[in-house]
Design a protein around this motif. Structure first.
Motif, short mmCIF file in Angstrom:
data_model
loop_
_atom_site.label_atom_id
_atom_site.label_comp_id
_atom_site.label_asym_id
_atom_site.label_seq_id
_atom_site.Cartn_x
_atom_site.Cartn_y
_atom_site.Cartn_z
N PHE A 141 0.83 -1.21 0.00
CA PHE A 141 0.00 0.00 0.00
C PHE A 141 0.87 1.27 0.00
N GLU A 191 1.05 4.05 -2.97
CA GLU A 191 0.65 5.44 -2.76
C GLU A 191 1.81 6.41 -3.03
N GLU A 246 -10.03 6.33 1.85
CA GLU A 246 -9.69 5.19 1.01
C GLU A 246 -10.95 4.49 0.51
N THR A 254 -11.92 6.72 -2.38
CA THR A 254 -11.13 6.52 -3.60
C THR A 254 -11.45 5.16 -4.22
N GLU A 292 -5.98 1.47 -6.49
CA GLU A 292 -6.85 1.86 -5.37
C GLU A 292 -7.78 0.70 -5.00
N HIS A 303 -5.70 -2.12 -3.19
CA HIS A 303 -5.29 -1.93 -1.78
C HIS A 303 -6.43 -1.36 -0.91
FE FE2 Z 1 -5.25 4.56 -1.86
#
Ligand code: FE2
Ligand code: FE2
Length: 292
Positions: free
Chosen positions: A78, A82, A133, A136, A168, A171
Motif C-alpha cells: 500500500f 501510494e 480510502e 477513492t 486503489e 489496496h
Molecule cells: Fe489509496
C-alpha cells in the motif's frame, strides 16, 4: 476484547506497478475532451493527491507495529503504491501548471484540512485515511466500470487515471484492516460511532472542497457564476454523474459488518490488466527483434 475476521481475500497480492505517464508529450490545457468542467474536476482531484497520499502513508505506518504478517506485507504494498501515485500526480499537476493553471489555492486548502486532522490523536488520521480510502475505492470502481467517465480524454491521461484506479481497488482493504487491528480492543459501538462521524466529516469536506477547487479552475478558464455551477453540478451529479453513481456504495460504509472486500471487484482489475498488457506488448517484441 472483540475478535476480528478480516475478509480481505487470502490470495490478494498488492503489486506496485511502477509506471510513468506524460513525460514525453507537451502539456495540454483542456486534456479531458476539451471540456472545461471535466478537466477541472479531475485536475482538482489530482491536486489533492501528492499531499493527501503522503498523509495516508504516514497515518497507516504509525499503526504497523504489531500487525499480523499478512497485514504488514499489505501495508508495505500500500505505502509503495501510494508513494508512486504521489509522484505521478505531482508530474500530472506540473503539467496542469505548465498548461497555465494555478493550483496554489487548491493545494493550500488540502494542507489546511490535513493540519487540522494531524493536530488530533493519530487514530483520527487513521480513521480519516480509512474513510478517504473507501471514497477513492468506490470512485476507482466507477472509473473502471464505466468507460464513459474518461470518454474523449487524452489517452495518456486516461491511462494514468485507470492505472491509479486499479491500484486503489487492489489496496482498498489495507487502511480498513489496519484500523480493525488498531481498534481491536474497542467496543463495536465505539468503532462504529468514530468511523461514522469521521466519514460524515471527510465527505462533507471532500464534496465542498473538490467542488470549490473545480469552480476555481473553471474560473481560470473564464467560466464563472451560474454557468460554472450549472455545468459542474450537471457533470458531477447527472451526466456522467460520478458522485450520484457512488452514493449507494458510500452508504454501505455505515452498515454493521461493512468491509471494503464485502464487494469483490477484482474482475475490474483483471479487465484492466488484460488491457494494460495489450498496451505494453510492443516493448518486449521490439527487444526480441533488436536482439535478433
Ligand atoms: Fe489509496
Ligand atoms: Fe493512490
Amino acid at each position: 476484547m472483540t475478535t476480528t475476521t478480516l475478509p480481505t481475500p487470502a490470495d490478494l497480492t498488492i503489486t506496485p506497478r511502477d509506471r510513468k505517464f506524460g513525460r514525453e508529450t507537451p502539456a495540454q490545457r483542456l486534456w479531458h475532451g476539451g471540456r472545461v468542467e471535466a478537466t477541472a474536476i479531475y485536475n482538482a482531484l489530482s491536486s489533492t493527491f501528492p499531499l493527501g497520499e503522503a498523509f495516508f502513508v504516514e497515518s497507516v505506518r504509525k499503526f504497523r507495529d504489531g500487525a499480523p504478517p499478512k497485514l504488514a506485507e499489505e501495508i508495505k504494498g500500500f505505502t509503495t503504491q501510494e508513494a508512486i501515485h504521489s509522484r505521478e500526480h505531482d508530474a500530472f499537476n506540473r503539467r496542469a501548471t505548465d498548461a497555465g493553471y494555478d493550483l496554489t489555492k487548491l493545494e493550500e486548502q488540502v494542507a489546511r484540512r490535513l493540519s487540522i486532522t494531524k493536530s488530533k490523536p493519530p487514530i483520527v488520521s487513521l480513521a480519516a485515511t480509512m474513510a478517504l480510502e473507501h471514497f477513492t475505492a468506490i470512485l476507482a470502481h466507477q472509473l473502471l466500470k464505466n468507460a464513459g467517465h474518461l470518454d474523449g480524454a487524452d489517452p495518456e491521461a486516461a491511462d494514468l487515471w485507470r492505472w491509479h484506479a486499479c491500484e486503489e481497488i487492489e489496496h482498498k482493504g489495507v487502511a480498513y484492516d489496519t484500523w480493525l487491528h488498531a481498534t481491536r480492543d474497542w467496543t463495536r459501538w465505539k468503532r462504529w460511532s468514530v468511523k461514522a462521524r469521521v466519514m460524515l466529516y471527510v465527505t462533507r469536506n471532500f464534496v465542498v472542497d473538490r467542488t470549490a477547487g473545480a469552480l476555481e479552475l473553471m474560473r481560470q478558464d473564464g467560466v464563472t457564476e451560474l454557468n460554472a455551477w450549472a455545468r459542474l453540478l450537471w457533470y458531477l451529479w447527472v451526466r456522467p454523474g460520478v458522485f450520484s453513481k457512488i452514493g449507494g456504495a458510500w452508504l454501505k460504509f455505515f452498515l454493521p459488518g461493512f468491509h471494503p472486500w464485502n464487494e469483490d471487484d477484482r474482475d475490474l482489475l483483471r479487465r484492466y490488466e488484460a488491457s494494460a498488457a495489450a498496451l505494453t506488448a510492443p516493448a518486449p517484441l521490439k527487444k526480441v527483434r533488436n536482439a535478433a
